[in-house]
Design an enzyme around this catalytic site. Structure first.
Site, PDB file in Angstrom:
ATOM      1  N   TYR B 133       1.086  -1.011   0.374  1.00  0.00           N
ATOM      2  CA  TYR B 133       0.227   0.288  -0.094  1.00  0.00           C
ATOM      3  C   TYR B 133       0.533   1.067   0.127  1.00  0.00           C
ATOM      4  CZ  TYR B 133      -4.194   3.407   0.538  1.00  0.00           C
ATOM      5  OH  TYR B 133      -5.103   4.254   0.672  1.00  0.00           O
ATOM      6  N   GLN B 194     -10.974  -0.042   0.095  1.00  0.00           N
ATOM      7  CA  GLN B 194     -11.507  -1.213  -0.311  1.00  0.00           C
ATOM      8  C   GLN B 194     -10.243  -1.852  -1.380  1.00  0.00           C
ATOM      9  OE1 GLN B 194     -11.866   2.476  -0.384  1.00  0.00           O
ATOM     10  NE2 GLN B 194     -11.196   3.254  -2.449  1.00  0.00           N
ATOM     11  N   ASN B 217      -4.119   5.899   5.726  1.00  0.00           N
ATOM     12  CA  ASN B 217      -4.561   6.528   7.045  1.00  0.00           C
ATOM     13  C   ASN B 217      -5.090   5.495   7.731  1.00  0.00           C
ATOM     14  OD1 ASN B 217      -6.590   5.539   5.294  1.00  0.00           O
ATOM     15  ND2 ASN B 217      -7.434   7.842   4.601  1.00  0.00           N
ATOM     16  N   SER B 240       5.264   9.691  14.069  1.00  0.00           N
ATOM     17  CA  SER B 240       7.037   8.975  14.249  1.00  0.00           C
ATOM     18  C   SER B 240       7.254  10.205  14.672  1.00  0.00           C
ATOM     19  CB  SER B 240       7.448   9.998  13.091  1.00  0.00           C
ATOM     20  OG  SER B 240       8.761   9.117  12.215  1.00  0.00           O
ATOM     21  N   GLN B 262      11.721  14.862  12.366  1.00  0.00           N
ATOM     22  CA  GLN B 262      10.875  14.648  12.957  1.00  0.00           C
ATOM     23  C   GLN B 262       9.203  14.932  13.123  1.00  0.00           C
ATOM     24  OE1 GLN B 262      10.148  10.959  12.920  1.00  0.00           O
ATOM     25  NE2 GLN B 262      12.178  10.899  12.310  1.00  0.00           N
ATOM     26  N   HIS B 265       7.048  15.940  10.320  1.00  0.00           N
ATOM     27  CA  HIS B 265       5.992  15.040   9.541  1.00  0.00           C
ATOM     28  C   HIS B 265       4.673  14.832   9.857  1.00  0.00           C
ATOM     29  CE1 HIS B 265       8.146  11.717   7.569  1.00  0.00           C
ATOM     30  NE2 HIS B 265       9.552  11.707   8.397  1.00  0.00           N
ATOM     31  N   GLU B 330      11.381   4.384  18.113  1.00  0.00           N
ATOM     32  CA  GLU B 330      11.775   4.182  16.962  1.00  0.00           C
ATOM     33  C   GLU B 330      12.795   4.918  16.650  1.00  0.00           C
ATOM     34  OE1 GLU B 330       8.799   6.843  14.132  1.00  0.00           O
ATOM     35  OE2 GLU B 330       9.187   5.828  12.371  1.00  0.00           O
ATOM     36  N   HIS B 331      13.160   6.074  16.747  1.00  0.00           N
ATOM     37  CA  HIS B 331      14.320   6.348  16.529  1.00  0.00           C
ATOM     38  C   HIS B 331      15.182   6.880  17.264  1.00  0.00           C
ATOM     39  CE1 HIS B 331      12.421   7.373  12.301  1.00  0.00           C
ATOM     40  NE2 HIS B 331      12.551   6.795  11.756  1.00  0.00           N
ATOM     41  N   ASP B 364      16.225   7.340   6.922  1.00  0.00           N
ATOM     42  CA  ASP B 364      14.961   7.504   6.143  1.00  0.00           C
ATOM     43  C   ASP B 364      15.675   7.319   4.557  1.00  0.00           C
ATOM     44  OD1 ASP B 364      13.754   8.468   8.340  1.00  0.00           O
ATOM     45  OD2 ASP B 364      13.507  10.400   8.016  1.00  0.00           O
ATOM     46  N   GLU B 418      -3.140 -36.173  29.008  1.00  0.00           N
ATOM     47  CA  GLU B 418      -3.688 -34.584  28.490  1.00  0.00           C
ATOM     48  C   GLU B 418      -4.639 -35.847  28.345  1.00  0.00           C
ATOM     49  OE1 GLU B 418      -1.514 -32.580  26.004  1.00  0.00           O
ATOM     50  OE2 GLU B 418      -0.167 -31.656  27.149  1.00  0.00           O
ATOM     51  N   HIS B 423      -3.822 -39.402  19.859  1.00  0.00           N
ATOM     52  CA  HIS B 423      -2.648 -39.110  19.749  1.00  0.00           C
ATOM     53  C   HIS B 423      -1.243 -40.602  20.381  1.00  0.00           C
ATOM     54  CE1 HIS B 423      -3.981 -34.927  19.201  1.00  0.00           C
ATOM     55  NE2 HIS B 423      -2.938 -34.619  19.224  1.00  0.00           N
TER      56      HIS B 423
END
Lengths: 433, 433
Positions: B133, B194, B217, B240, B262, B265, B330-331, B364, B418, B423
């Site tokens: 995506y 979709q 999004n 971020s 950052q 963003h 994250e960073h 990045d 068990e 088994h």
């Protein structure tokens, strides 16, 4: 009377029939979703008090203080010490083999250095704390404790916190003994969505963990999927499945019993046999009908085989592999003379049991590989539970002054291309005059 | 005026303040959940027709036939051929470095043989088909195409199907060029829930994939979390984040710009600076206020820094590491004289940028490691996107007759323990007399 579906790969409708056979909707009802969401909110807000209330209500207990829900290590050791020697030995041998196998999965950090002195790599670290859910009551499986806890310990996880419900205050001694063998660090007798919530958010008494693993009912599975993101989770398991591919030369009783060994798990389990030998498919069906009466779980087996079981006649090995790759089975037995020849064509399966001697049940308990495996076609994209599920990676970048200067030029062009000026400026500061 | 929060580790309320600063709720509203659920059902039921209808409605298009939504490979190549030389060179260099780094992540199958001839191992295979995506419109990032597609190609994925919305029929040439460089196999100009549904279930035109990766999004993220299980997904990314740990000896303008990189963003991004040098924290704040006015995205930066940014004064490096491990950023920039000395104390971070020269922006775009990284504290349990996300494992078990006989005894004991008789029986068939 056992009467599994019979499919023939040359039929025009074969692939449509196969897709229908495999169809499985794991979606929880709205009512369950709402109940679980409320329980998660309550535990997140009220901590121990909410856990205590739910536990007393759902497990029919009368506990006043959450401290009573913790099982001390000495109690686990006591369960182990009191086991019959044969069971203790079997559990310990199983644990040892699982540990040895999983040590092969441990990943190590790596680095490389470029010509200008820039170092790139990946640092591997274990998770700090892991929560292990163990079902209580009739589905209490000590093997599951070993299979979930040992890979975490091999990875180097510092603390494993096990939760297991004790309905009507009943505890399973084999489960407690397995926790002792696997060196589980803490055990609480709580279960259901409230236990998942306690592990995900932490309470005054239950530590917050980084990942929750282990099987559970629909409330547990729904709770796990809802806390995903706050903590990591393992796969949400669907019903158990076995696919046997047989050349018709294995004893049909063996194959029938291998199919039963999944079917006896629950009514939704799926057992499928593929063979190019139509007469053999009939022989196995005859064996199944003869063997059924001596099975204590005959009713479960019957429902599973008649509702979701199948015998599939294929024309050759290529087709057998193609059908197998579509099914992407949790367990695959290659009960054929030369399984190595077929193996390269198998792209999707959780665990592959090769040759006539390798019964799937050996993998459930003691062969060494994990018995927590991807179900419902998810072997197309996921893997057995392993040490890698309890390790994570951090990228390492250590630029030399020269390296930063050169990379800065490229980064600047691309950052401007994306309209990100601060990114560009930050890179440009490191470009040498 | 930039005025990030100021926290001091010696304050009594420090940890509570820190937790509040990091709090982040990714939960979608019920209305979004219901909308997305309906869209998934519609695409699952009506396939192409539903995809076409949603695309015309949400992207303001007037397409009659879904075939018009496919972008032929020649169009991707054309976008690449028409790029300014500087941009093409930068994209190609970036792709080359990303490819080289990720080749180090490729995992290989392994096996070992036990004394009795039993073989155990793990077979590694790539996923068959992956959906990528790519957001359209203003957040169209060619670097993201490279970072998602190249690890899949290195893993050996046979087919990458990219979806990217074309609102008002607008296409981003850099994104198309990046798809050509990354050797994406098919591209459809569809987006939103979709597109996720089409990839997860397949339609008459869009192939069903095994895993969906890439940012989007809230509708896209919600759709991904809902199709998880039917297909694999990567992490659901939060805003971020950057955490800089600095000894006070780096140019404060550099650190200020790294924090901005950052913050620019989006308004929810989080930029945090930790230092034991209180005067330096003030210097960076002064730099930030001076540099802000030349930033095209000053308004976004201002909101991000004032709402979620922070300067944290700590007393020493141990404390800096402790705070960092709680944040699990994250960073992480270690802008200090000897980052190797601090590294062993860092347990949780997506990517670690070592030394004063290694600006986060280099990672990045072109350093080589992936820029898809765990956010919102999930570096406690998850990893950068990598080749391992496009490979999966099958356990191999090939018992010798002797091995099956011995293991069968152990499996039988545990299976009876068990209550699973089939088994046990299946294992016992393979025990030698």
């Amino acid at each position: 009377m056992l009467n599994p579906q019979y499919l023939t790969s040359t039929d025009a409708g074969f692939w449509a029939q196969l897709k229908k056979l495999l169809a499985w909707d794991a979606q929880a009802e709205d009512e369950i979703l709402n109940t679980v969401r409320d329980m998660l909110r309550a535990v997140s807000k009220s901590g121990d008090a909410a856990v205590l209330e739910y536990t007393n209500r759902f497990d029919r207990r009368d506990v006043q203080d959450i401290a009573e829900l913790e099982i001390p290590p000495a109690r686990l050791q006591q369960a182990l010490d009191n086991l019959p020697a044969e069971q203790r030995q079997a559990l310990e041998l199983s644990a040892q083999r699982v540990r040895t196998y999983h040590q092969h999965q441990k990943q190590e950090s790596w680095r490389y250095t470029e010509a200008d002195g820039t170092v790139l790599g990946q640092q591997i670290t274990p998770l700090d704390k892991v929560g292990l859910y163990v079902p209580g009551g009739k589905a209490a499986y000590p093997s599951s404790v070993l299979m979930n806890a040992i890979p975490a310990k091999v990875a180097g996880v510092a603390e494993i916190i096990m939760v297991v419900p004790a309905p009507d205050s009943h505890l399973n001694e084999l489960v407690l003994a397995a926790a002792a063998i696997a060196e589980v660090d803490k055990v609480f007798t709580i279960g259901g969505a409230q236990a998942v919530a306690a592990l995900a958010y932490g309470t005054e008494t239950v530590p917050q963990v980084d990942k929750i693993v282990g099987p559970g009912n629909i409330f547990v599975a729904t709770a796990k999927s809802m806390v995903f993101g706050t903590v990591g989770i393992d796969m949400i398991a669907g019903p158990s499945e076995i696919l046997v591919i047989c050349d018709g030369k294995t004893d049909p009783d063996w194959i029938a019993m291998d199919l039963f060994s999944q079917a006896e798990h629950d009514e939704l389990a799926q057992s499928i046999l593929i063979s190019p030998d139509a007469a053999f498919l009939e022989q196995v069906k005859t064996s199944m009908n003869r063997l059924l009466e001596n099975m204590p779980r005959a009713e479960i087996i019957k429902t599973a085989i008649n509702d979701r079981g199948a015998l599939i006649h294929v024309k050759d090995w290529d087709e057998a592999a193609e059908v197998c790759n579509h099914i992407a089975p949790e367990h695959l037995e290659l009960s054929i003379a030369d399984p190595e020849a077929l193996l390269p064509k198998i792209r999707h399966a959780g665990a592959i049991f090769m040759g006539r001697y390798t019964a799937e049940a050996l993998g459930d308990y003691c062969a060494g590989p994990n018995h927590v495996l991807p179900t419902s076609r998810s072997a197309r994209f996921s893997s057995p539970l392993g040490v890698y599920d309890f390790q994570k990676r951090s990228s390492l970048i250590y630029c030399s002054a020269d390296g930063a200067s050169e990379l800065g030029k490229t980064a600047s062009v691309l950052a401007h291309g994306e309209g990100l000026t601060a990114h560009a400026r930050s890179a440009e500061y490191r470009i040498k005059e």
